[in-house]
Design a protein around this motif. Structure first.
Motif, PDB file in Angstrom:
ATOM      1  N   ASN A  17     -24.318  45.510  78.780  1.00 47.34           N
ATOM      2  CA  ASN A  17     -23.037  45.309  78.238  1.00 47.34           C
ATOM      3  C   ASN A  17     -23.437  44.667  77.032  1.00 47.34           C
ATOM      4  O   ASN A  17     -24.495  44.356  76.460  1.00 47.34           O
ATOM      5  N   TYR A  18     -22.054  44.603  75.929  1.00 43.58           N
ATOM      6  CA  TYR A  18     -22.465  44.024  74.769  1.00 43.58           C
ATOM      7  C   TYR A  18     -23.076  42.602  74.485  1.00 43.58           C
ATOM      8  O   TYR A  18     -24.012  42.534  73.657  1.00 43.58           O
ATOM      9  N   TYR A  37     -23.348  56.751  73.564  1.00 46.72           N
ATOM     10  CA  TYR A  37     -23.324  56.422  74.966  1.00 46.72           C
ATOM     11  C   TYR A  37     -22.306  55.342  75.194  1.00 46.72           C
ATOM     12  O   TYR A  37     -22.101  54.392  74.250  1.00 46.72           O
ATOM     13  N   SER A  38     -21.350  55.364  76.176  1.00 50.83           N
ATOM     14  CA  SER A  38     -20.876  54.160  76.587  1.00 50.83           C
ATOM     15  C   SER A  38     -21.431  53.491  77.275  1.00 50.83           C
ATOM     16  O   SER A  38     -22.504  54.132  77.817  1.00 50.83           O
ATOM     17  N   PHE A  39     -21.179  52.292  77.582  1.00 50.25           N
ATOM     18  CA  PHE A  39     -21.794  51.604  78.439  1.00 50.25           C
ATOM     19  C   PHE A  39     -21.994  51.999  80.002  1.00 50.25           C
ATOM     20  O   PHE A  39     -22.938  51.741  80.730  1.00 50.25           O
ATOM     21  N   GLN A  40     -20.818  52.597  80.392  1.00 52.64           N
ATOM     22  CA  GLN A  40     -21.108  53.185  81.756  1.00 52.64           C
ATOM     23  C   GLN A  40     -21.933  54.240  81.726  1.00 52.64           C
ATOM     24  O   GLN A  40     -22.924  54.271  82.670  1.00 52.64           O
ATOM     25  N   GLN A  74     -18.175  46.661  71.783  1.00 49.90           N
ATOM     26  CA  GLN A  74     -17.917  46.206  73.208  1.00 49.90           C
ATOM     27  C   GLN A  74     -17.983  47.340  74.075  1.00 49.90           C
ATOM     28  O   GLN A  74     -18.115  46.970  75.551  1.00 49.90           O
ATOM     29  N   ASP A  75     -17.687  48.360  73.790  1.00 46.37           N
ATOM     30  CA  ASP A  75     -17.905  49.672  74.704  1.00 46.37           C
ATOM     31  C   ASP A  75     -18.722  50.760  74.397  1.00 46.37           C
ATOM     32  O   ASP A  75     -18.828  51.677  75.411  1.00 46.37           O
ATOM     33  N   SER A  76     -19.550  50.698  73.413  1.00 42.95           N
ATOM     34  CA  SER A  76     -20.463  51.903  73.403  1.00 42.95           C
ATOM     35  C   SER A  76     -21.791  51.419  72.399  1.00 42.95           C
ATOM     36  O   SER A  76     -21.855  50.542  71.846  1.00 42.95           O
ATOM     37  N   VAL A  77     -22.640  52.255  72.583  1.00 46.10           N
ATOM     38  CA  VAL A  77     -23.913  52.243  71.529  1.00 46.10           C
ATOM     39  C   VAL A  77     -23.946  53.611  70.756  1.00 46.10           C
ATOM     40  O   VAL A  77     -24.027  54.598  71.610  1.00 46.10           O
ATOM     41  N   LYS A 107     -21.045  40.453  64.038  1.00 46.86           N
ATOM     42  CA  LYS A 107     -19.881  39.909  63.797  1.00 46.86           C
ATOM     43  C   LYS A 107     -19.550  39.485  65.378  1.00 46.86           C
ATOM     44  O   LYS A 107     -19.475  40.212  66.131  1.00 46.86           O
ATOM     45  N   LYS A 108     -19.446  38.164  65.567  1.00 52.56           N
ATOM     46  CA  LYS A 108     -19.892  37.552  67.003  1.00 52.56           C
ATOM     47  C   LYS A 108     -18.543  38.302  67.837  1.00 52.56           C
ATOM     48  O   LYS A 108     -17.431  38.512  67.520  1.00 52.56           O
ATOM     49  N   ASP A 109     -19.257  38.837  68.950  1.00 54.12           N
ATOM     50  CA  ASP A 109     -18.403  39.231  70.222  1.00 54.12           C
ATOM     51  C   ASP A 109     -17.782  40.477  69.967  1.00 54.12           C
ATOM     52  O   ASP A 109     -16.994  40.918  70.563  1.00 54.12           O
ATOM     53  N   SER A 110     -18.134  41.060  68.669  1.00 49.99           N
ATOM     54  CA  SER A 110     -17.581  42.297  68.417  1.00 49.99           C
ATOM     55  C   SER A 110     -18.312  43.564  67.811  1.00 49.99           C
ATOM     56  O   SER A 110     -18.123  44.546  68.311  1.00 49.99           O
ATOM     57  N   LEU A 111     -19.224  43.303  67.109  1.00 52.41           N
ATOM     58  CA  LEU A 111     -20.041  44.386  66.421  1.00 52.41           C
ATOM     59  C   LEU A 111     -21.382  43.960  66.319  1.00 52.41           C
ATOM     60  O   LEU A 111     -21.813  43.221  65.482  1.00 52.41           O
TER      61      LEU A 111
END
Length: 257
Positions: free
Chosen positions: A128-129, A114-117, A98-101, A74-78
């Motif tokens: 980043n995403y 994991y968060s992106f941080q 947008q904030d995790s994997v 889903k573009k720019d989302s998931l």
């Protein structure tokens, strides 16, 4: 008298046609020069939802894996994906937001989140995403702005961008206006990410790279590591309706670091 009026009208008509011709023609052909920034336009894939069936090869040192992947975006989302072995047994399911994997190992009943941080700290690289989406779709992960350096050379456009801790150098083909190479490096260390795209085919009249290669070079405890993901899309479809993204972690699964 009539002849003079006719000649005058004809001159005005010819003059008007010349003005229209000059303003409508390619100004570069007429001798006007444009900067590469004015000439460069990116042929982005237009979609809300897209799905692929792909072959993926992963290599990190002596660790090597091959799998068949089903990917939904889903573009720019998931980004949602499953990985299966040669006989169709699903071993891995994951999602990137947008904030995790989050990746779930269905064979060993484990999962990692994991968060992106946290991901950036682990690999010492600014993930980043947008980067993950760019790996699959082949679009520019960072939109071009007026602050970017753009040079036209050897029938290609070279774009240099600086975002946060990243310095990103991209090559866009002047033929299909698509990203062909990207090289990103962190300013605080020698870690790098390289993306290469090839085998472009039309996808609803837009060029789409059916092959993508990602190479991440990073250092852990002073040792150089290299992770490589090779993607070959067998089928790519822009979906007209929304897709489902089924994902739930059973209680019995253990979280791994």
């Amino acid at each position: 008298m009539l002849a003079k009026k006719t000649t005058k009208r004809a001159s005005i008509l010819v003059f008007t046609l010349m003005i229209l011709l000059i303003t409508g023609c390619n100004k570069r052909f007429l001798g006007f020069k444009f900067s590469p920034r004015e000439v460069l336009t990116i042929e982005e894939v237009k979609y809300d939802y897209i799905s692929t069936r792909s072959k993926i090869k992963y290599k990190n040192g002596e660790e090597k894996t091959k799998a068949t992947a089903n990917i939904r975006i889903k573009k720019d989302s998931l980004i949602w994906f499953t990985l299966s072995n040669g006989v169709g047994i699903e071993g891995v399911r994951g999602k990137i937001t947008q904030d995790s994997v989050i990746v779930m190992d269905r064979i060993h009943r484990q999962y990692a989140a994991y968060s992106f941080q946290e991901l950036n700290q682990r690999f010492q690289f600014e993930f980043n995403y947008a980067i993950f989406q760019a790996i699959i779709i082949g679009d520019m992960p960072i939109p071009i702005t007026k602050n970017d350096d753009i040079v036209e050379k050897n029938n290609n456009f070279y774009v240099t961008q600086r975002v946060s801790d990243l310095r990103v150098s991209s090559m866009v083909s002047s033929k299909n206006r698509r990203l062909e190479n990207l090289f990103a490096t962190t300013l605080r260390n020698d870690n790098t990410l390289e993306l290469k795209y090839g085998e472009f085919k039309p996808l609803e009249e837009k060029p789409f790279a059916y092959k993508a290669l990602m190479v991440l070079t990073y250092f852990q405890e002073g040792k150089k590591e290299e992770a490589e993901i090779d993607i070959e899309h067998n089928r790519v479809k822009i979906e007209e309706e929304s897709l489902s993204f089924p994902f739930s972690i059973p209680d019995r699964y253990d979280k791994v670091k």
